[in-house]
Write a protein that holds these residues in place. Structure first.
Motif, PDB file in Angstrom:
ATOM      1  N   UNK A 171      24.456  43.281 -25.266  1.00  0.00           N
ATOM      2  CA  UNK A 171      25.863  42.900 -25.328  1.00  0.00           C
ATOM      3  C   UNK A 171      25.968  41.383 -25.342  1.00  0.00           C
ATOM      4  N   UNK A 172      26.802  40.848 -26.219  1.00  0.00           N
ATOM      5  CA  UNK A 172      27.025  39.407 -26.265  1.00  0.00           C
ATOM      6  C   UNK A 172      26.044  38.697 -27.176  1.00  0.00           C
ATOM      7  N   UNK A 173      26.185  37.378 -27.244  1.00  0.00           N
ATOM      8  CA  UNK A 173      25.350  36.540 -28.099  1.00  0.00           C
ATOM      9  C   UNK A 173      24.076  36.171 -27.345  1.00  0.00           C
ATOM     10  N   UNK A 174      23.083  37.040 -27.402  1.00  0.00           N
ATOM     11  CA  UNK A 174      21.853  36.824 -26.666  1.00  0.00           C
ATOM     12  C   UNK A 174      21.033  35.679 -27.248  1.00  0.00           C
ATOM     13  N   UNK A 175      21.022  35.545 -28.541  1.00  0.00           N
ATOM     14  CA  UNK A 175      20.191  34.523 -29.176  1.00  0.00           C
ATOM     15  C   UNK A 175      20.630  33.118 -28.772  1.00  0.00           C
ATOM     16  N   UNK A 176      21.918  32.858 -28.809  1.00  0.00           N
ATOM     17  CA  UNK A 176      22.413  31.530 -28.435  1.00  0.00           C
ATOM     18  C   UNK A 176      22.134  31.232 -26.966  1.00  0.00           C
ATOM     19  N   UNK A 177      22.340  32.225 -26.092  1.00  0.00           N
ATOM     20  CA  UNK A 177      22.083  32.025 -24.664  1.00  0.00           C
ATOM     21  C   UNK A 177      20.607  31.752 -24.407  1.00  0.00           C
ATOM     22  N   UNK A 178      19.720  32.481 -25.105  1.00  0.00           N
ATOM     23  CA  UNK A 178      18.283  32.281 -24.917  1.00  0.00           C
ATOM     24  C   UNK A 178      17.846  30.905 -25.419  1.00  0.00           C
ATOM     25  N   UNK A 179      18.348  30.502 -26.578  1.00  0.00           N
ATOM     26  CA  UNK A 179      17.972  29.186 -27.121  1.00  0.00           C
ATOM     27  C   UNK A 179      18.463  28.057 -26.226  1.00  0.00           C
ATOM     28  N   UNK A 180      19.656  28.196 -25.694  1.00  0.00           N
ATOM     29  CA  UNK A 180      20.186  27.164 -24.807  1.00  0.00           C
ATOM     30  C   UNK A 180      19.347  27.047 -23.541  1.00  0.00           C
ATOM     31  N   UNK A 181      18.944  28.182 -22.973  1.00  0.00           N
ATOM     32  CA  UNK A 181      18.128  28.156 -21.762  1.00  0.00           C
ATOM     33  C   UNK A 181      16.773  27.507 -22.030  1.00  0.00           C
ATOM     34  N   UNK A 182      16.134  27.874 -23.129  1.00  0.00           N
ATOM     35  CA  UNK A 182      14.820  27.302 -23.450  1.00  0.00           C
ATOM     36  C   UNK A 182      14.924  25.819 -23.753  1.00  0.00           C
ATOM     37  N   UNK A 183      16.030  25.402 -24.353  1.00  0.00           N
ATOM     38  CA  UNK A 183      16.227  23.970 -24.604  1.00  0.00           C
ATOM     39  C   UNK A 183      16.359  23.214 -23.283  1.00  0.00           C
ATOM     40  N   UNK A 184      17.080  23.788 -22.324  1.00  0.00           N
ATOM     41  CA  UNK A 184      17.196  23.162 -21.004  1.00  0.00           C
ATOM     42  C   UNK A 184      15.836  23.105 -20.304  1.00  0.00           C
ATOM     43  N   UNK A 185      15.041  24.167 -20.442  1.00  0.00           N
ATOM     44  CA  UNK A 185      13.712  24.180 -19.835  1.00  0.00           C
ATOM     45  C   UNK A 185      12.819  23.104 -20.453  1.00  0.00           C
TER      46      UNK A 185
END
Length: 708
Positions: free
Chosen positions: A286-300
């Motif tokens: 559910x939701x935009x998983x790809x954008x959330x995952x990319x944002x988290x990895x960019x922060x990491x």
């Protein structure tokens, strides 16, 4: 609510199949998750973009599903933080991972940021899990050795997960994954009894036949594991000799804060949550998983670049700790999947939309002569079943009173299925739905509190009713509240001065102690686990606080003398209040309907203590007895509900409102309500306007100045 099959939703048959369900309105996504899980009768993994969505969705799904619905906990730390997750979080994670491999049903919600994280191998968890049964031949010393190898800490008193304490033939233990500690009583080399107990009162809560022990960490802590860590470390980084370096601390079996971010060095190969899932697991996204995952990895990646320069704490690359986006979506192909969309999708093979539509505007408008006119008109035109949803039993009673104004008397039901089958057109259930919707197949409408009362900011709180009452003024919650030289009071030893923290080694175990100084420079070392025994000194100036003498009975005598004075004061108060009880007071009338309208306008949920205070004051006001209460509020509009709530009842029968508050929140609430005396409304408005005029000589401006 129990699970229900209201909609016929597509079911993927084999691994790699993907179905799409669109047009999710309000809280209908939770209903879809429960429905699909009911139809499939297998383990269901729900993947959402973030932790906030997961925590909000979990109670909504649980009210529709009879299967258990849980959230897989995140570490709740930022990437490469110098903090370790709380032991309670580690405990929950270990319990979920242990159950996951053998779980044939149930719903597990996981944020995509948590799903990206690599975890310990499944084999490690299974090999280090230990079952202790009543009657087992197991010596106390052998069990202690196994606990040490599993990473449990020896303490004087068990308070947190991952701790144990032994006294004679009794071993207290707080296993990971358990909700309470346990006391194991040995008879020679045999496990005699296993009992749960309350760590605060030490009272037993019940007997057990078996106890499961999980490791205390998400990595091994034995000698072989430490040596393997050292070897892997030297392959990647320099072996620094500074005692504060990660390498030296782990070599001494000291687990520094944030050690979890070097977890891959303890294992040959890390795994992911996908490796723990049964093969028959169904994925719901559910939701935009790809954008959330990319944002988290960019922060990491950003935090990795900022923190990698510390030679004492060199970091592992993000690829060793988290999966990439492509790798994660590639693992999706091993499972059947249903994609849940909010928007409407093109209907074709494997894609369908829910038969739902949005509710019209139903918000209660207190400024109208008939505040519920929108709801009344809707129920007159809508021919299907109307189901109202509230969060608590208390809100249920308030909703029943509200609906009674337009002569709607809903049947109180336990769950959605029962509500649909109940006689009549109206029903009411208790649930956590945040927003309602209207369905056409079957024909019903779900209306939530927020649909009628507007969007409210609800603060969810954990209320521990078992917690003993303490004086919040003298309670020391953490050591950051203390400064060196500050006088404190130890419950058993009296007044001393706080000198700071000191690490001491006892029985081969290094533990932090709070150091207190008493007369003649005597020192008392208090374990940080016993911080609840220390409170602030409130007997006068801190510089002249009289220090107690260790080893003497002066403190005990002072306590007895104080207790005698307390009894004397109590006797005087009893005499005073006995005389007051014989004098009559004035009983105010409580307009329950108008009062509910008034408090519904406050955007925050009151705390447990505030609710008790409000109810106690209202109860006293309605009694024909004298009342001794002072209710006041500060400038925070969140806290102002406590004094305003009882004051509202008073304002219903007086010709002057005895307070003024300049925040628009309170003014709008007062002006919206149907006050019986219109002079009150004019008085409040004039005072408010006068308070904003700098050079006003109106009598209302003078009242406003006094009110300030």
């Amino acid at each position: 609510m129990t699970q229900t099959n209201l909609f016929s939703l597509p079911s993927p048959i084999k691994a790699g199949d993907t179905r799409v369900v669109g047009n999710h309105l309000g809280s209908s996504m939770a209903l879809s998750i429960a429905t699909i899980s009911c139809q499939q009768q297998r383990m269901t993994l729900v993947i959402v973009p973030d932790t906030q969505t997961a925590l909000k969705l979990q109670p909504e799904v649980q009210q529709f599903a009879e299967q258990t619905c849980e959230v897989f906990p995140d570490w709740e730390t930022l990437p490469y933080d110098n903090f370790s997750p709380h032991q309670d979080i580690i405990s929950d994670r270990l319990a979920r991972l242990y159950q996951m491999a053998n779980q044939s049903s149930g719903i597990l919600i996981v944020p995509v940021t948590t799903l990206l994280q690599r975890v310990m191998p499944h084999s490690f968890l299974m090999q280090h899990a230990l079952m202790v049964n009543t009657g087992d031949l197991l010596s106390l010393e052998k069990l202690r050795g196994q606990l040490e190898l599993s990473g449990y800490r020896h303490v004087d008193q068990v308070m947190e997960h991952g701790e144990y304490a032994s006294r004679g033939s009794i071993l207290d233990l707080f296993p990971m994954g358990s909700n309470e500690p346990y006391r194991i009583d040995f008879f020679d080399d045999e496990v005699d009894t296993i009992r749960g107990f309350d760590p605060e009162t030490q009272r037993s809560t019940g007997d057990l036949d078996a106890l499961r022990l999980l490791p205390a960490h998400e990595f091994p802590t034995n000698e072989d594991a430490v040596e393997y860590f050292r070897t892997r470390w030297r392959e990647r980084f320099d072996a620094r000799r500074e005692p504060e370096s990660i390498y030296q601390q782990v070599s001494k079996k000291i687990w520094p804060a944030g050690i979890e971010y070097w977890q891959p060095l303890f294992f040959e190969q890390m795994e992911t949550l996908f490796d723990y899932l049964p093969e028959s697991t169904l994925l719901l996204t559910a939701g935009d998983l790809e954008s959330a995952a990319k944002q988290f990895l960019a922060d990491a990646d950003s935090r990795y670049d900022q923190r990698r320069v510390d030679p004492l704490r060199p970091l592992l690359a993000p690829e060793e700790l988290w999966q990439g986006v492509d790798e994660m979506f590639g693992r999706f192909k091993a499972f059947p999947r249903v994609k849940l969309d909010i928007s409407i999708t093109d209907e074709k093979a494997g894609r369908q939309n829910l038969p739902l539509s949005e509710l019209p505007e139903l918000t209660v408008n207190q400024q109208l002569k008939e505040p519920l006119v929108a709801l009344r008109q809707y129920t007159e035109t809508f021919t299907g079943k109307v189901i109202f949803s509230v969060e608590t039993e208390g809100r249920r009673e308030a909703m029943l009173d509200l609906l009674a104004r337009i002569k709607i008397r809903p049947m109180v039901s336990v769950n959605l299925s029962e509500a649909l089958d109940a006689p009549g057109r109206f029903a009411l259930v208790i649930g956590h739905c945040d927003a309602g919707f209207q369905a056409s197949e079957p024909d019903f409408a779900l209306i939530c509190e927020s649909d009628l009362l507007g969007q409210r900011v609800v603060q969810q709180r954990r209320r521990d009713k078992k917690k003993p009452a303490v004086n919040s003024d003298t309670l020391i919650r953490n050591l950051a509240e203390l400064t060196e030289g500050q006088p404190v009071v130890h419950l058993e030893h009296g007044v001393g001065r706080y000198l700071g923290l000191q690490t001491l080694e006892a029985g081969g175990i290094a533990t932090e102690y709070v150091t207190l100084e008493y007369q003649q420079s005597s020192k008392l070392y208090v374990p940080v686990s016993s911080l609840h025994l220390i409170s602030r000194y409130s007997g006068g100036a801190e510089e002249t606080a009289p220090l107690s003498r260790l080893g003497s009975d002066s403190w005990e005598k002072a306590r007895k003398k104080a207790a005698e004075k307390v009894r004397d004061v109590a006797a005087e108060l009893l005499d005073v209040y006995a005389k007051r009880a014989t004098k009559p007071g004035f009983a105010f009338k409580h307009d329950r309907e108008a009062y509910q309208d008034f408090i519904a306008g406050f955007p925050f949920e009151e705390t447990h203590d505030q609710s008790l205070a409000i109810n106690a004051v209202l109860s006293d006001m309605c009694q024909p007895i004298a009342m001794d209460r002072l209710v006041c509020g500060d400038v925070a509009s969140v806290k102002l509900k406590s004094p305003c709530a009882p004051l509202f009842s008073l304002s219903q029968i007086t010709s002057r409102l005895p307070f003024l508050y300049q925040r628009h929140c309170l003014l709008s609430n007062i002006m919206k309500i149907s006050v019986t005396d219109s002079r009150i409304r004019r008085f409040v408005l004039r005072c408010y306007l006068a308070s904003n005029q700098r050079k006003s000589k109106s009598k209302y401006s003078q009242t406003a100045e006094k009110a300030k």
